[in-house]
Write a protein that holds these residues in place. Structure first.
Motif: not given
Length: 413
Positions: A126-132, A153-158, A207-209, A228-232
């Motif tokens: 998994a290579q994506s992060a989600f940003s608010i 080295g990760r993708a990002l959805v904002i 992999t990260e919020v 959800a046991v997701v790094p933040v």
């Protein structure tokens, strides 16, 4: 009026014509300044999948840095347009918006000046992060998030603020070049922030919020991610007390306070001032001088170069400020004129004297031009947390009122 989000998705594919839209309103006059696609949270999964596929093909950061360099050049070429978008959707005075865009370009220049590094893929696929993001500094916040995550080295959805999505979406358009690396960055406006967060947490690719905004919302995001046991990563707005205790050069000290408390061009880069502690020996000379200088600040149209203070972001923030001030006045604080001067969302800057540290106005987030003043007689009355001093501000900037418009013009050359 801007209408964004229909031309491209994060990977350059056509978005369905029936995509929902929501209006973006000007904080200044309530007019519709643009429309953005209201992304359905159920469509997020493919965006994370596409981004992760693109990220897994990266062997080092060289291609990302080249792309960031091209992005910086495009942003520089559109700096005036981007500054205008920031100003109309957030109410930030245009000269401060120009500073924000110039700082964003400098941020990208700093990232691309570093030598490329290999990407060691010893973590899960998994290579994506989600940003608010919140509404503050949308250009700088988007650029800073993208440069940080993509260079790892990760993708990002904002998910930008629904109050200010236009600048972020314009940056996403500038990012696109019609190749597979387009999928590394996706800006997904939505009015359903909770739904978007839960959709991100359900994706196996995330992999990260990451969150940037108020402390209360940051606490909620952190709690949901931990469940959800997701790094933040939380970057909540910090509030710092400011202390004035020296008697000399009152005028220069007032200018330093105003620059930091009322005229910060970048709200996301420095801790906001929670209140001003003034020693009793200085209060009778500094506070009247401060009130006099604050009353001369120009409130009005954010697109006017002469404007110092733009509108409050929305009616919720306006109501919150009114409640905080009314509570403080009830508890014994004083305000010149005795009441708030409010014209729609145009709020005259205020110095609230005789405030107390326990008051809401000193504890809660402030979303407008308001400075509580707490008088003290002994250092033991100061907060135990870290404080800024007016003297330290005066050492970091010129003692005169800092000319941010001159700064922005110099950086626009």
């Amino acid at each position: 009026m801007l209408e964004l989000g229909l031309a491209r998705s994060c990977s350059g594919r056509k978005v369905e014509d029936r995509a929902r839209l929501f209006d973006v309103l000007s904080p200044y006059d309530g007019s519709v300044v643009g429309r953005a696609s209201d992304i359905d949270c159920r469509t997020l999964a493919p965006r994370f999948d596409e981004g992760s596929r693109a990220a897994r093909k990266l062997q080092n950061t060289q291609r990302v840095q080249e792309r960031l360099r091209n992005w910086a050049a495009k942003i520089e070429a559109r700096r005036d347009e981007l500054a205008r978008i920031v100003s109309v959707e957030t109410g930030k005075p245009i000269r401060f918006a120009r500073v924000e865009v110039a700082t964003a370009v400098a941020t990208l220049d700093a990232h691309v000046s570093c030598p490329p590094v290999p990407l060691v893929r010893d973590w899960p696929a998994a290579q994506s992060a989600f940003s608010i993001l919140n509404w503050c500094d949308p250009v700088l916040s988007t650029v800073r998030e993208a440069a940080t995550v993509l260079n790892s080295g990760r993708a990002l959805v904002i998910k930008p603020s629904s109050q200010a999505p236009l600048a972020s979406r314009e940056l996403a358009v500038l990012w696109n070049e019609g190749d597979e690396q387009d999928a590394l960055l996706c800006v997904a406006p939505s009015t359903d922030a909770v739904g978007m967060l839960r959709a991100a947490l359900m994706s196996s690719q995330v992999t990260e919020v990451r969150f940037q905004g108020s402390r209360d919302v940051g606490t909620f995001v952190s709690s949901v991610c931990h469940e959800a046991v997701v790094p933040v990563s939380i970057c909540a707005s910090e509030r710092i007390p400011l202390v004035a205790h020296a008697r000399a050069d009152v005028s220069s000290r007032c200018d330093a306070v105003i620059n930091r408390a009322f005229l910060p061009p970048l709200l996301s880069c420095a801790g906001r001032i929670s209140c001003l502690y003034v020693h009793d020996s200085l209060a009778d000379s500094l506070i009247p001088a401060l009130i006099d200088k604050v009353s001369s600040l120009r409130v009005g149209d954010p697109l006017d170069d002469e404007t110092d203070i733009g509108p409050v972001i929305d009616d919720v923030a306006t109501a919150l400020i009114s409640e905080q001030v009314e509570d403080a006045l009830y508890e014994g604080a004083t305000l010149l004129g005795g009441q708030i001067v409010l014209d729609g969302r145009q709020l005259q800057p205020m110095v609230l004297d005789h405030a107390k540290p326990f008051m809401r106005v000193c504890v809660e987030d402030l979303e407008g031009p308001l400075l509580p003043v707490v008088r003290f007689g002994h250092p033991s009355e100061l907060p135990s947390t870290a404080c800024l001093t007016v003297d330290s501000l005066m050492q970091s900037v010129n003692h005169e009122r800092f000319d941010w418009s001159r700064f922005s013009r110099q950086n626009a050359r």
